[in-house]
Design a protein around this motif. Structure first.
Motif, PDB file in Angstrom:
ATOM      1  N   LYS A  58      73.718  33.848  71.591  1.00 19.57           N
ATOM      2  CA  LYS A  58      74.277  32.496  71.684  1.00 19.57           C
ATOM      3  C   LYS A  58      75.800  32.547  71.759  1.00 19.57           C
ATOM      4  O   LYS A  58      76.422  31.785  72.505  1.00 19.57           O
ATOM      5  CB  LYS A  58      73.825  31.636  70.505  1.00 19.57           C
ATOM      6  CG  LYS A  58      72.321  31.432  70.439  1.00 19.57           C
ATOM      7  CD  LYS A  58      71.786  30.763  71.690  1.00 19.57           C
ATOM      8  CE  LYS A  58      70.300  30.487  71.586  1.00 19.57           C
ATOM      9  NZ  LYS A  58      69.741  29.925  72.837  1.00 19.57           N
ATOM     10  N   HIS A  59      76.396  33.437  70.977  1.00 19.54           N
ATOM     11  CA  HIS A  59      77.851  33.647  71.034  1.00 19.54           C
ATOM     12  C   HIS A  59      78.264  34.092  72.441  1.00 19.54           C
ATOM     13  O   HIS A  59      79.212  33.537  73.029  1.00 19.54           O
ATOM     14  CB  HIS A  59      78.244  34.690  69.987  1.00 19.54           C
ATOM     15  CG  HIS A  59      79.558  35.371  70.234  1.00 19.54           C
ATOM     16  ND1 HIS A  59      80.762  34.754  70.032  1.00 19.54           N
ATOM     17  CD2 HIS A  59      79.835  36.626  70.692  1.00 19.54           C
ATOM     18  CE1 HIS A  59      81.751  35.603  70.338  1.00 19.54           C
ATOM     19  NE2 HIS A  59      81.211  36.727  70.741  1.00 19.54           N
ATOM     20  N   GLU A  60      77.569  35.064  72.992  1.00 17.69           N
ATOM     21  CA  GLU A  60      77.902  35.556  74.327  1.00 17.69           C
ATOM     22  C   GLU A  60      77.669  34.479  75.384  1.00 17.69           C
ATOM     23  O   GLU A  60      78.442  34.355  76.346  1.00 17.69           O
ATOM     24  CB  GLU A  60      77.085  36.806  74.641  1.00 17.69           C
ATOM     25  CG  GLU A  60      77.456  37.990  73.760  1.00 17.69           C
ATOM     26  CD  GLU A  60      76.885  39.287  74.275  1.00 17.69           C
ATOM     27  OE1 GLU A  60      76.219  39.284  75.337  1.00 17.69           O
ATOM     28  OE2 GLU A  60      77.104  40.323  73.622  1.00 17.69           O
ATOM     29  N   GLN A  61      76.600  33.704  75.207  1.00 13.72           N
ATOM     30  CA  GLN A  61      76.301  32.633  76.158  1.00 13.72           C
ATOM     31  C   GLN A  61      77.440  31.632  76.241  1.00 13.72           C
ATOM     32  O   GLN A  61      77.790  31.155  77.329  1.00 13.72           O
ATOM     33  CB  GLN A  61      75.002  31.936  75.748  1.00 13.72           C
ATOM     34  CG  GLN A  61      74.562  30.848  76.717  1.00 13.72           C
ATOM     35  CD  GLN A  61      73.300  30.138  76.247  1.00 13.72           C
ATOM     36  OE1 GLN A  61      72.719  30.466  75.200  1.00 13.72           O
ATOM     37  NE2 GLN A  61      72.870  29.148  77.002  1.00 13.72           N
ATOM     38  N   PHE A  94      82.521  38.932  67.032  1.00 15.04           N
ATOM     39  CA  PHE A  94      81.216  38.945  66.359  1.00 15.04           C
ATOM     40  C   PHE A  94      80.485  37.617  66.493  1.00 15.04           C
ATOM     41  O   PHE A  94      79.263  37.562  66.574  1.00 15.04           O
ATOM     42  CB  PHE A  94      81.415  39.279  64.872  1.00 15.04           C
ATOM     43  CG  PHE A  94      80.153  39.587  64.138  1.00 15.04           C
ATOM     44  CD1 PHE A  94      79.628  40.873  64.140  1.00 15.04           C
ATOM     45  CD2 PHE A  94      79.482  38.604  63.422  1.00 15.04           C
ATOM     46  CE1 PHE A  94      78.459  41.163  63.456  1.00 15.04           C
ATOM     47  CE2 PHE A  94      78.315  38.884  62.735  1.00 15.04           C
ATOM     48  CZ  PHE A  94      77.795  40.177  62.754  1.00 15.04           C
ATOM     49  N   GLY A  95      81.245  36.520  66.498  1.00 12.46           N
ATOM     50  CA  GLY A  95      80.628  35.197  66.564  1.00 12.46           C
ATOM     51  C   GLY A  95      81.656  34.138  66.896  1.00 12.46           C
ATOM     52  O   GLY A  95      82.855  34.423  67.030  1.00 12.46           O
ATOM     53  N   THR A  96      81.195  32.913  67.037  1.00  9.21           N
ATOM     54  CA  THR A  96      82.064  31.779  67.356  1.00  9.21           C
ATOM     55  C   THR A  96      81.609  30.549  66.584  1.00  9.21           C
ATOM     56  O   THR A  96      80.406  30.315  66.447  1.00  9.21           O
ATOM     57  CB  THR A  96      82.027  31.452  68.866  1.00  9.21           C
ATOM     58  OG1 THR A  96      82.425  32.599  69.617  1.00  9.21           O
ATOM     59  CG2 THR A  96      82.962  30.294  69.196  1.00  9.21           C
ATOM     60  N   ILE A  97      82.582  29.786  66.124  1.00 10.39           N
ATOM     61  CA  ILE A  97      82.314  28.480  65.513  1.00 10.39           C
ATOM     62  C   ILE A  97      82.765  27.405  66.483  1.00 10.39           C
ATOM     63  O   ILE A  97      83.913  27.417  66.950  1.00 10.39           O
ATOM     64  CB  ILE A  97      83.083  28.310  64.190  1.00 10.39           C
ATOM     65  CG1 ILE A  97      82.849  29.486  63.256  1.00 10.39           C
ATOM     66  CG2 ILE A  97      82.700  26.980  63.515  1.00 10.39           C
ATOM     67  CD1 ILE A  97      83.895  29.625  62.163  1.00 10.39           C
ATOM     68  N   LEU A  98      81.878  26.485  66.802  1.00 14.47           N
ATOM     69  CA  LEU A  98      82.236  25.300  67.575  1.00 14.47           C
ATOM     70  C   LEU A  98      82.485  24.171  66.596  1.00 14.47           C
ATOM     71  O   LEU A  98      81.592  23.810  65.820  1.00 14.47           O
ATOM     72  CB  LEU A  98      81.101  24.913  68.530  1.00 14.47           C
ATOM     73  CG  LEU A  98      80.677  25.966  69.552  1.00 14.47           C
ATOM     74  CD1 LEU A  98      79.483  25.462  70.352  1.00 14.47           C
ATOM     75  CD2 LEU A  98      81.831  26.322  70.472  1.00 14.47           C
ATOM     76  N   GLU A 161      74.444  20.804  76.698  1.00 16.29           N
ATOM     77  CA  GLU A 161      73.124  21.081  77.273  1.00 16.29           C
ATOM     78  C   GLU A 161      72.572  22.418  76.788  1.00 16.29           C
ATOM     79  O   GLU A 161      71.387  22.541  76.465  1.00 16.29           O
ATOM     80  CB  GLU A 161      73.219  21.083  78.801  1.00 16.29           C
ATOM     81  CG  GLU A 161      71.893  21.328  79.496  1.00 16.29           C
ATOM     82  CD  GLU A 161      72.017  21.312  81.009  1.00 16.29           C
ATOM     83  OE1 GLU A 161      71.000  21.605  81.670  1.00 16.29           O
ATOM     84  OE2 GLU A 161      73.117  21.014  81.525  1.00 16.29           O
ATOM     85  N   ALA A 162      73.431  23.425  76.717  1.00 13.52           N
ATOM     86  CA  ALA A 162      72.991  24.776  76.346  1.00 13.52           C
ATOM     87  C   ALA A 162      72.511  24.856  74.906  1.00 13.52           C
ATOM     88  O   ALA A 162      71.540  25.560  74.602  1.00 13.52           O
ATOM     89  CB  ALA A 162      74.122  25.770  76.582  1.00 13.52           C
ATOM     90  N   PHE A 163      73.172  24.129  74.010  1.00 12.15           N
ATOM     91  CA  PHE A 163      72.900  24.298  72.584  1.00 12.15           C
ATOM     92  C   PHE A 163      72.318  23.058  71.906  1.00 12.15           C
ATOM     93  O   PHE A 163      72.200  23.010  70.682  1.00 12.15           O
ATOM     94  CB  PHE A 163      74.177  24.740  71.863  1.00 12.15           C
ATOM     95  CG  PHE A 163      74.749  26.022  72.411  1.00 12.15           C
ATOM     96  CD1 PHE A 163      73.990  27.170  72.478  1.00 12.15           C
ATOM     97  CD2 PHE A 163      76.047  26.074  72.879  1.00 12.15           C
ATOM     98  CE1 PHE A 163      74.501  28.351  72.996  1.00 12.15           C
ATOM     99  CE2 PHE A 163      76.586  27.239  73.404  1.00 12.15           C
ATOM    100  CZ  PHE A 163      75.806  28.390  73.459  1.00 12.15           C
ATOM    101  N   GLY A 164      71.940  22.051  72.688  1.00 11.31           N
ATOM    102  CA  GLY A 164      71.300  20.871  72.118  1.00 11.31           C
ATOM    103  C   GLY A 164      72.198  20.091  71.179  1.00 11.31           C
ATOM    104  O   GLY A 164      71.775  19.676  70.092  1.00 11.31           O
ATOM    105  N   ILE A 165      73.431  19.864  71.594  1.00  7.09           N
ATOM    106  CA  ILE A 165      74.407  19.157  70.759  1.00  7.09           C
ATOM    107  C   ILE A 165      74.125  17.648  70.805  1.00  7.09           C
ATOM    108  O   ILE A 165      73.914  17.095  71.883  1.00  7.09           O
ATOM    109  CB  ILE A 165      75.843  19.435  71.255  1.00  7.09           C
ATOM    110  CG1 ILE A 165      76.109  20.947  71.326  1.00  7.09           C
ATOM    111  CG2 ILE A 165      76.864  18.735  70.369  1.00  7.09           C
ATOM    112  CD1 ILE A 165      75.966  21.692  70.023  1.00  7.09           C
TER     113      ILE A 165
END
Length: 200
Positions: A58-61, A94-98, A161-165
């Protein structure tokens, strides 16, 4: 005077050379991030900040979405290659916070407290800063680097759309984090005389 918080604040820097050499698990990191957002102050205890925490695919996406979206924004193939190098550095983390603001909550507060209606969006932005600083400093305390990016609003619809926000969430920032592969270097400060007034 105690200065433990200030010492921790010195550790909170924009680190761009990030990797995946962390000892903490995604669950431990998510717990730390959640606590930081929860404990950050908000006007009227409004709690308008939301966070989506991305790991692994998900981070890479996310960063693939950013890279693809920016391809149509840069003026040349050469410029895009430089942009891609930058995006790939974020992807190497390693990861991302939106970070999001729940605009439904903001609008409800505007309706409920009409006298202060003009202030609630500004206060939600202050809440964002508080949450981002708290999380960022907590990560730094644990030896984890981070930086803050703002590819919104270009990526908003694609990410939604990608993450169902939820529809009512407005994207405010993206914070990638990971192991510190290279230090930030020295930080300069403007002259105190241009920044502060102390009146006694």
């Amino acid at each position: 005077m105690k200065e433990q918080l200030l010492e921790l604040s010195k550790q909170r820097r924009s680190i761009y050379a990030l990797g995946r050499h962390l000892t903490q698990t995604p669950d431990e990191l998510a717990d730390l991030i959640k606590k930081g957002v929860k404990l950050a102050p908000t006007a009227f205890n409004s709690q308008t900040t939301r966070a989506v925490i991305l790991f692994n695919d998900k981070h890479e996406q996310l960063w693939d979405i950013v890279a693809k979206r920016l391809e149509s924004e840069v003026p040349s193939a050469e410029a895009y290659q430089k942009t891609l190098e930058k995006i790939n550095a974020f992807k190497a983390a390693f990861g991302t916070i939106l970070y999001y603001t729940d605009m439904d909550t903001v609008h409800q507060l505007e309706n409920d407290f009409a006298l202060y209606a003009d202030n609630f969006y500004d206060w939600s932005e202050q809440a964002q800063g508080n949450a981002q600083f708290t999380v960022w400093t907590s990560l730094a305390e644990n030896g984890i680097g981070a930086n803050l990016q703002h590819y919104n609003p270009l990526i908003d619809d694609l990410v939604k759309e990608a993450f169902g926000i939820p529809d009512g969430w407005r994207l405010r920032a993206q914070m990638d984090f990971g192991s510190i592969e290279s230090d930030a270097g020295d930080k300069d400060f403007m002259d105190d005389g241009d920044r502060f007034k102390v009146l006694k």
